[in-house]
Design an enzyme around this catalytic site. Structure first.
Site, PDB file in Angstrom:
ATOM      1  N   ASP A   8       5.577   1.989   3.066  1.00 54.33           N
ATOM      2  CA  ASP A   8       5.881   2.174   4.474  1.00 54.33           C
ATOM      3  C   ASP A   8       4.661   2.860   5.084  1.00 54.33           C
ATOM      4  OD1 ASP A   8       7.572   2.452   6.873  1.00 54.33           O
ATOM      5  OD2 ASP A   8       7.531   4.588   6.371  1.00 54.33           O
ATOM      6  N   ASP A 173      10.030   6.867   3.387  1.00 53.72           N
ATOM      7  CA  ASP A 173      10.382   8.227   3.793  1.00 53.72           C
ATOM      8  C   ASP A 173      11.707   8.331   4.527  1.00 53.72           C
ATOM      9  OD1 ASP A 173       9.471   8.749   7.073  1.00 53.72           O
ATOM     10  OD2 ASP A 173       8.922   6.908   6.064  1.00 53.72           O
TER      11      ASP A 173
END
Length: 224
Positions: A8, A173
């Protein structure tokens, strides 16, 4: 077979909250409302997307202030323009990210980015941060008709580097990343240095990453 690590971007590779919040505050300032979001206290809101930031700010406006019809769409476009023009003013890579990417590359791992940031903005940011060439593929929010947590962008990222889904994992996250990995049937490691800190352990990922120094060993353990 060489494994694939899919990253990400926001809150995982780099802390982008300062520039995202500045873009939202520019929209509020344009309406004469000043800066409604705090760069420290509201950092977590930034990682929920542009519209989430706008709505958070709208909720802090005086009750007698009425927004015109279509204000959110207008402000969202303004936010994207401002952000695109000021994309790496405050943004910083997390400590050890560059070194970890170099080590993974040296050990032959395939690297890709799968983000819910629009592809053109992700391209620009990665280049501004000096790490675009570390990744053989980039899948953004608008690369496909769907975005994370739908598993198709993740699969597309793995396919784009000629990787094998069963020999890949996602580093992220947020709950979106957790759900993406589950939908794709792969492991997920979540960073404990991101916006939620150690509190991200509540999502029970397959691993917590406390520093990028730990990533190469994790990749070796999971993919070899």
């Amino acid at each position: 077979m060489t494994g694939t690590v899919v990253f990400d971007l926001d809150g995982t590779l780099a802390d982008t909250s300062g520039d995202l919040l500045a873009a939202a505050n520019a929209c509020f300032a344009a309406r004469g409302m000043g800066e409604l979001l705090d760069p420290v206290e509201d950092a977590l809101i930034a990682f929920h997307g542009g519209r989430a930031m706008l709505r958070a700010g709208y909720g802090r406006m005086p009750e007698d202030v009425l927004l015109p019809p279509g204000a959110e769409d207008e402000d969202y476009n303004r936010l994207l323009q401002h952000y695109g023009e000021n994309i790496a003013v405050h943004t910083r890579l997390y400590p050890g990210a560059v070194e970890a990417l170099a080590r993974l590359d040296a050990e032959g791992f395939r690297l890709a980015v799968c983000t819910n940031k629009p592809e053109s903005l992700a391209e620009t940011l990665l280049r501004e941060l000096g790490i675009r060439d570390a990744f053989a593929a980039l899948i953004g929010a608008d690369t496909l008709p769907v975005r994370k947590p739908d598993p198709r962008p993740y699969r597309a990222a793995v396919e784009a580097v000629s990787g094998d889904l069963g020999q890949s994992f996602l580093l992220g996250d947020t709950e979106t990343d957790r759900r993406t990995a589950a939908a794709a049937g792969v492991k997920v490691a979540l960073v404990a240095f991101g916006p939620e800190g150690n509190a991200i352990s509540r999502l029970k990922p397959d691993a917590l990453l406390h520093h990028f120094d730990e990533l190469p060993e994790l990749a070796r353990n999971w993919l070899r």
